[in-house]
Design an enzyme around this catalytic site. Structure first.
Site, PDB file in Angstrom:
ATOM      1  N   GLU A   1     -18.361   7.254  66.926  1.00  0.00           N
ATOM      2  CA  GLU A   1     -17.620   6.093  66.421  1.00  0.00           C
ATOM      3  C   GLU A   1     -16.157   6.035  66.880  1.00  0.00           C
ATOM      4  OE1 GLU A   1     -20.282   6.893  64.653  1.00  0.00           O
ATOM      5  OE2 GLU A   1     -21.110   4.973  64.003  1.00  0.00           O
TER       6      GLU A   1
ATOM      7  N   TYR B   1     -13.862   8.524  66.731  1.00  0.00           N
ATOM      8  CA  TYR B   1     -12.935   9.433  66.042  1.00  0.00           C
ATOM      9  C   TYR B   1     -12.536  10.582  66.982  1.00  0.00           C
ATOM     10  CZ  TYR B   1     -14.089   6.893  61.747  1.00  0.00           C
ATOM     11  OH  TYR B   1     -14.251   5.913  60.799  1.00  0.00           O
TER      12      TYR B   1
ATOM     13  N   HIS C   1     -15.310   2.198  66.906  1.00  0.00           N
ATOM     14  CA  HIS C   1     -14.859   1.125  66.018  1.00  0.00           C
ATOM     15  C   HIS C   1     -14.103   0.033  66.773  1.00  0.00           C
ATOM     16  CE1 HIS C   1     -16.516   2.910  62.566  1.00  0.00           C
ATOM     17  NE2 HIS C   1     -15.640   3.869  62.411  1.00  0.00           N
TER      18      HIS C   1
ATOM     19  N   GLN D   1     -20.273  -6.808  52.507  1.00  0.00           N
ATOM     20  CA  GLN D   1     -19.262  -7.378  51.621  1.00  0.00           C
ATOM     21  C   GLN D   1     -18.762  -6.425  50.542  1.00  0.00           C
ATOM     22  OE1 GLN D   1     -21.274 -11.500  51.459  1.00  0.00           O
ATOM     23  NE2 GLN D   1     -19.585 -11.622  50.045  1.00  0.00           N
TER      24      GLN D   1
HETATM   25 FE1  SF4 Z   1     -23.506  -3.184  51.864  1.00  0.00          FE
HETATM   26 FE2  SF4 Z   1     -25.117  -3.777  49.858  1.00  0.00          FE
HETATM   27 FE3  SF4 Z   1     -24.426  -5.672  51.617  1.00  0.00          FE
HETATM   28 FE4  SF4 Z   1     -26.104  -3.677  52.273  1.00  0.00          FE
HETATM   29  S1  SF4 Z   1     -26.446  -5.299  50.787  1.00  0.00           S
HETATM   30  S2  SF4 Z   1     -24.403  -4.393  53.477  1.00  0.00           S
HETATM   31  S3  SF4 Z   1     -25.212  -1.988  51.144  1.00  0.00           S
HETATM   32  S4  SF4 Z   1     -23.065  -4.602  50.212  1.00  0.00           S
END
Ligand code: SF4
Ligand code: NAP
Length: 665
Positions: free
Chosen positions: A167, A169, A255, A342
């Site tokens: 990634e 790092y 990234h 999200q």
């Molecule tokens: Fe993240 Fe949950 Fe969305 Fe999957 S469903 S990407 S674990 S927030």
């Protein structure tokens, strides 16, 4: 009965450990790594996943020293001070019969603090500060720090460590000519650039002895200029195996790479071939990763011999019982990770503790009451969007008799529309899982039910939860009743005919999604993986296809479009819209619509935009009238999601509110 997933369920030897199945819970930053006093929360989180059948768990990243911490908030594991806190995690996992290893991650130039270090003083395009160059002594000390942290990890009860070598790092930074311009023994040809990871693995192996697991997360594809090619990666894997790695976790892309690697646009298991390249080079187990979110896809990867094991990180946030459900034939009830980022990755970027949009319990397990409710109540939930679904599931879990009313013919609310957007197909799968979960929880779901306040009051419910959602806001300018003006719901449902020249009113999340939906070339059943690779330039020149329609987005406010989109996914959507030639006009005033089109004031200029179709994506108003009507009838009423507050509603808030109320009834 034949086992649905005969390969996942096979035990496997990793080093001297025999793991019970082929599914690894991959490393995922939770945001709690730097808060040892809160490791009780992490302990419960990981223990639930061990109980749920994960064959091996890898923690979020801990730095072997202070300079390597990702953020200012330290997540180092370089002193004995936090051992007792780590013990809470390892004891809890072991009590459930699980196996857990600690990830050691030195961020190098990706550190978001004021004194990053790296092989060479070259600033990363995604960081503010240029790093200082590590001296030869610093390099040797850093290797020793990996060893010391490994010793601490063993003392804390971990079953081994994972060296984060992907990634972009620190370890990646040593390996790539892009970031390693050193002239000493740690830079130059590949053998010299690989000296650092090889020495890290050797030093770590010495600390682990023969019993501790040493997983090395190898960058199976760098996806940057100046990264390693597939032959070099295969060579490196063999060297690292000889140095003592017990297995190879795969990581994809740095990234800073401008290529999506985990978002919804990435086809399932899109990068499993890269794991196969490593599998062909070594004799220890290789673990495939990225966009594998169902047991079917995992089994397919194993069946095709692309890897020996499969890693999932976000799917374990979405469902702690992923493995047990898969292996007990209950896979349709697995809560589906929709790759939205999200509540997990985006929370990490905004310094919030991670959780999961579709599973608000994730990393909040201790906030939820698991005890049966003192009194089993009769509960109605009105509206089966995601807020109502989350509420009904939680309430049923506590023993309440729940009836879930839905006006439409299907549960899922806004998820039904979202599932139509290219890259959001998993939202549809999530709805399928919700149906099974509701069924198994004993929730009585009543579809096509326009239930009136009188009917609800007559049923003598102890509690009524109103989750009636939102109504899309109509456009309020002269000519808005023109037949060319349509709502986003009708467009996504397919009931509105859309021409070749489209205007979209509104630049929020839905405006962007609708623009993508309308501009995206309709490739039907064509090979999604080949298109994805061609679009983003993986193993070839980048060549996005042309847009399907001429789309213009408009908004009244100033500033760039897409500011409200997710941190880790918004750039992808913005890029796709650019690729498809979507035009964006900010700071406009809508004047009227007539036969020549939409009249706007664009700066000081009057402009007429011709259009076949004008799609209104102008936000929403709450459907809240039922709340007052029920209160007037003396009912105990709660409102959640859009019905409570339509402004800035998103599915994350809707499900979190629903789950919280449902759990508290
Ligand atoms: Fe993240 Fe949950 Fe969305 Fe999957 S469903 S990407 S674990 S927030
Ligand atoms: P939103 O983000 O609030 O955007 C509404 C848009 O409508 C704004 O761009 C606003 O722009 C415009 N608008 C508001 N009132 C208007 C009016 N009276 N006339 C004309 N235009 C008007 O809402 P949304 O797009 O409906 O999204 C709802 C929620 O879902 C949001 O929280 C969003 O973040 C989330 N969501 C996110 C995504 C994603 O991230 N991909 C996708 C879908 C939904 P101006 O005021 O500038 O004109």
């Amino acid at each position: 009965m034949a086992m649905a997933f005969p390969l996942i369920v096979e035990p496997i030897q990793v080093g001297t450990r025999r793991l019970p199945n082929r599914i690894v819970m991959g490393s995922m930053h939770t945001g709690l790594e730097g808060e040892p006093e809160r490791f009780g929360e992490l302990a419960r989180f990981y223990a639930d996943r061990a109980k749920g059948g994960a064959g091996l768990i890898v923690t979020g990243g801990f730095s072997p020293n202070h300079a390597g911490r990702i953020k200012d908030h330290p997540c180092n594991f370089d002193s004995r001070e936090t051992i007792a806190n780590h013990r809470r995690i390892t004891d809890a996992v072991h009590d459930q019969g699980g196996c857990i290893i600690l990830q050691l991650l030195h961020a190098g130039r990706y550190s978001y603090h004021s004194a990053p270090v790296a092989p060479s003083p070259i600033k990363s395009p995604i960081n503010r500060d240029a790093p200082s160059e590590l001296s030869g002594d610093d390099v040797r000390q850093t290797i020793a720090d990996y060893a010391s942290s490994t010793a601490l990890a063993l003392e804390a009860g971990y079953d081994g460590v994972e060296i984060m070598g992907s990634e972009g790092y620190l370890i990646s930074q040593f390996l790539a000519t892009r970031t390693n311009h050193r002239m000493d023994e740690w830079g130059g040809d590949l053998a010299a650039r690989a000296r650092f990871p090889i020495e890290v693995v050797k030093a770590t192996r010495r600390e682990l002895g023969s019993t501790g697991i040493l997983s090395y997360r190898i960058s199976a594809l760098d996806l940057i200029e100046g990264g390693l090619n597939q032959d070099e990666i295969a060579w490196l894997a063999k060297e690292l195996e000889d140095a003592g790695a017990d297995c190879f976790m795969t990581g994809i892309g740095w990234h800073e790479s401008p290529i999506p690697t985990i978002a919804g646009v990435v086809p399932h298991a899109a990068f499993a071939d890269a794991a196969a390249n490593i599998k062909n080079a070594v004799s220890v187990p290789v673990i495939a990763s990225n966009r594998i979110n169902s047991p079917d896809v995992a089994e397919q990867v194993l069946r095709n011999s692309l890897a020996d094991m499969v890693s999932m990180a976000r799917p374990f946030l979405a469902d702690a019982d992923f493995v047990n459900k898969a292996l007990s034939g209950n896979q349709r009830a697995i809560n589906v990770c929709i790759a939205c980022n999200q509540a997990c990755l985006d929370h990490y970027f905004t310094n919030e503790i991670a959780t999961c949009l579709v599973n608000p319990r994730a990393i909040r397990e201790l906030e939820f009451n698991d005890a049966p409710a003192p009194k089993a109540k009769k509960v109605a939930v009105v509206g089966a969007g995601v807020a109502g679904i989350a509420c009904a599931l939680e309430a049923a879990k506590r023993g309440h008799a729940v009836t879930l009313y839905e006006q439409g013919g299907q549960i899922g609310g806004q998820f039904i529309l979202a599932a139509r957007i290219p890259g959001k197909e998993d939202y549809g799968k999530a709805i399928g899982s919700f149906e099974h979960q509701l069924d198994q929880a004993g929730v009585q779901t009543v579809l096509n039910a326009s239930v009136s306040p009188d009917e609800l009051a007559e049923q003598a419910y102890d509690d009524i939860v109103v989750s009636t959602g939102i109504t899309p806001r109509a456009l309020d300018i002269p000519g808005a009743n023109d037949p060319r003006v349509v709502g986003y719901k009708e467009v996504l449902e397919g009931s509105a005919k859309v021409g070749g020249q489209v205007l979209i009113i509104g630049g929020g999340g839905i405006g962007h999604d609708v623009a993508l939906f309308l501009a995206h070339p309709d490739d039907g059943e064509a090979d999604k993986l080949a298109h994805f690779k061609q679009h983003w330039g993986i193993e070839q020149e980048r060549s996005p296809p042309a847009g399907r329609r001429q789309v213009t987005m408009l908004k009244r406010s100033d500033g760039p479009f897409g500011r409200t989109l997710g941190k880790s996914t918004g750039w992808i959507l913005r890029q796709e819209l650019r690729d498809y030639g979507v035009r964006q006009l900010a700071s406009v005033t809508y004047l009227k619509i007539d036969e020549s089109g939409l009249h706007i004031l664009n700066g000081a200029e009057n402009e007429v935009l011709p259009a076949d179709t004008i799609v209104v994506c102008a936000g929403q108003d709450a459907n809240a009238e039922l709340v007052g009507q029920l209160e007037e009838r003396g009912c105990s009423v709660h409102s959640i999601g859009g019905a409570r507050l339509a402004g800035e509603l998103d599915a994350k808030r809707a499900m979190a509110e629903g789950a919280a109320i449902g759990n508290q009834l």
